[in-house]
Write a protein that holds these residues in place. Structure first.
Motif, mmCIF file in Angstrom:
data_model
loop_
_atom_site.group_PDB
_atom_site.id
_atom_site.type_symbol
_atom_site.label_atom_id
_atom_site.label_comp_id
_atom_site.label_asym_id
_atom_site.label_seq_id
_atom_site.Cartn_x
_atom_site.Cartn_y
_atom_site.Cartn_z
ATOM 1 N N VAL A 1 0.873 -1.170 0.000
ATOM 2 C CA VAL A 1 0.000 0.000 0.000
ATOM 3 C C VAL A 1 0.910 1.220 0.000
ATOM 4 C CG1 VAL A 1 -1.986 -1.077 1.085
ATOM 5 C CG2 VAL A 1 -0.206 -0.119 2.532
ATOM 6 N N GLY A 2 0.514 2.225 -0.739
ATOM 7 C CA GLY A 2 1.364 3.396 -0.863
ATOM 8 C C GLY A 2 0.575 4.646 -1.152
ATOM 9 N N CYS A 3 1.318 5.719 -1.360
ATOM 10 C CA CYS A 3 0.699 6.983 -1.715
ATOM 11 C C CYS A 3 1.613 7.711 -2.682
ATOM 12 C CB CYS A 3 0.428 7.838 -0.481
ATOM 13 S SG CYS A 3 1.917 8.458 0.331
ATOM 14 N N ASP A 4 1.048 8.679 -3.380
ATOM 15 C CA ASP A 4 1.793 9.500 -4.312
ATOM 16 C C ASP A 4 2.421 10.639 -3.524
ATOM 17 O OD1 ASP A 4 2.531 11.435 -6.277
ATOM 18 O OD2 ASP A 4 1.174 10.453 -7.690
ATOM 19 N N THR A 5 3.751 10.789 -3.618
ATOM 20 C CA THR A 5 4.408 11.841 -2.841
ATOM 21 C C THR A 5 3.996 13.229 -3.299
ATOM 22 O OG1 THR A 5 6.319 11.754 -4.322
ATOM 23 C CG2 THR A 5 6.413 10.427 -2.307
ATOM 24 N N THR A 6 3.523 13.347 -4.537
ATOM 25 C CA THR A 6 3.079 14.655 -5.007
ATOM 26 C C THR A 6 1.649 14.959 -4.573
ATOM 27 O OG1 THR A 6 2.291 13.745 -7.120
ATOM 28 C CG2 THR A 6 4.588 14.467 -7.008
ATOM 29 N N TYR B 1 -3.686 10.609 -2.485
ATOM 30 C CA TYR B 1 -3.925 9.677 -3.577
ATOM 31 C C TYR B 1 -3.335 8.326 -3.196
ATOM 32 C CZ TYR B 1 -5.190 8.961 -8.479
ATOM 33 O OH TYR B 1 -5.803 8.564 -9.641
ATOM 34 N N GLN B 2 -4.195 7.406 -2.799
ATOM 35 C CA GLN B 2 -3.786 6.120 -2.245
ATOM 36 C C GLN B 2 -3.965 5.003 -3.271
ATOM 37 O OE1 GLN B 2 -2.898 5.888 1.424
ATOM 38 N NE2 GLN B 2 -2.521 7.950 0.666
#
Length: 280
Positions: free
Chosen positions: A13-18, A22-23
């Motif tokens: 599971v992650g997210c957009d650093t920008t 936004y998962q």
């Protein structure tokens, strides 16, 4: 089709650093080509964010047309979602991810979480809190969380796993035949993770019942999050807004390969899990 698709790949599971809101759920597609796909991309307008993931079970269709791995995903607000990763056909990219129903756990994972399966229907969950790292046992059949301990001196923990390859004598194998009566949650389970203390970072084995730990290797890198998959640990490091995936080898003194995966875009890992590698 059988014998052509590798399953048991790292799922994170992650997210957009920008755009941190936004998962998504990601699957590292191939260890050789080091490519990945992102699936189940969502922007949760209620502020929900994915924090932890754990593998639960898997099954193959009777006609061998598909293979499905079941995970659970913990959100910052304590919701525990079902997640299914399904492999179909014989194309490596023929993979789909779906999010299912959820239950309320009552846990606060807003500062980060990591999870791993430690027994049939039993999870170990590490929560990073303002006062330290708390360890919980979670029963998937009754959906109840029981606090076990606080990790001594630890400020954060990522990459929670059993990691039997590191200290096999501390992680007894599951019996070949399950007991007739369901087992009680483990009171003395040894877990593996990457902790930050007042003296720095370290890979450590942690006693879930007492919170005491044994340092296996000192660390210097601030990893975002990640987890164990089939002998290796996959994690990410973010510098100047650009994450890079690292592969860490516990059997080789925790040697880390930086830039393991170039095609990462802005995929900052929170937590990672996988089933057992096999072909179907």
């Amino acid at each position: 089709t059988s014998g052509t698709v590798q399953v048991g790949r790292p799922v994170y599971v992650g997210c957009d650093t920008t755009m941190p809101d936004y998962q998504y759920v990601g699957v590292i597609i191939d260890y050789t080509t080091r490519s990945k796909n992102k699936f189940a991309t969502n922007e949760f307008y209620d502020g929900s964010m994915m924090k932890g993931i754990a593998f639960v079970s898997a099954e193959q269709a009777a006609d061998n047309s598909s293979y499905t791995e079941h995970f659970v995903i913990l959100f910052n607000n304590g919701k525990l979602y079902e997640c299914a990763v399904t492999y179909r056909g014989n194309a490596k990219t023929d993979i789909s991810v779906t999010l299912g129903d959820y239950v309320e756990t009552g846990l606060d994972a807003s500062n980060g979480a990591s999870m791993t399966l430690v027994g049939e229907n039993e999870l170990a969950i590490a929560l990073n809190t303002a006062s330290g790292v708390e360890l919980y046992s979670y029963d998937l059949t009754t959906n109840t969380a029981t606090k076990q301990s606080t990790v001594a001196d630890a400020q954060t923990l990522i990459g929670l796993s059993m990691l039997s390859e590191v200290r096999p004598e501390l992680v007894p194998e599951e019996p070949e035949q399950p007991p007739v009566e369901p087992e009680e949650p483990s009171e003395d389970t040894w877990l593996h993770g990457y902790i930050k203390t007042g003296s720095g970072y370290a890979w450590a084995m942690i006693n879930s019942a007492t919170g005491e730990y044994e340092v296996l290797s000192e660390g210097t890198v601030k990893y975002d999050g990640g987890g164990y998959s089939n002998g290796k640990i996959y994690t990410s490091v973010t510098e100047y807004g650009q994450p890079s995936v690292y592969e860490v080898d516990p059997a080789n003194g925790y040697a880390a390969t930086a830039g393991f995966m170039d095609d990462i875009n802005f995929a900052k890992m929170m937590d990672l899990a996988s089933g057992t590698a096999k072909t179907v």
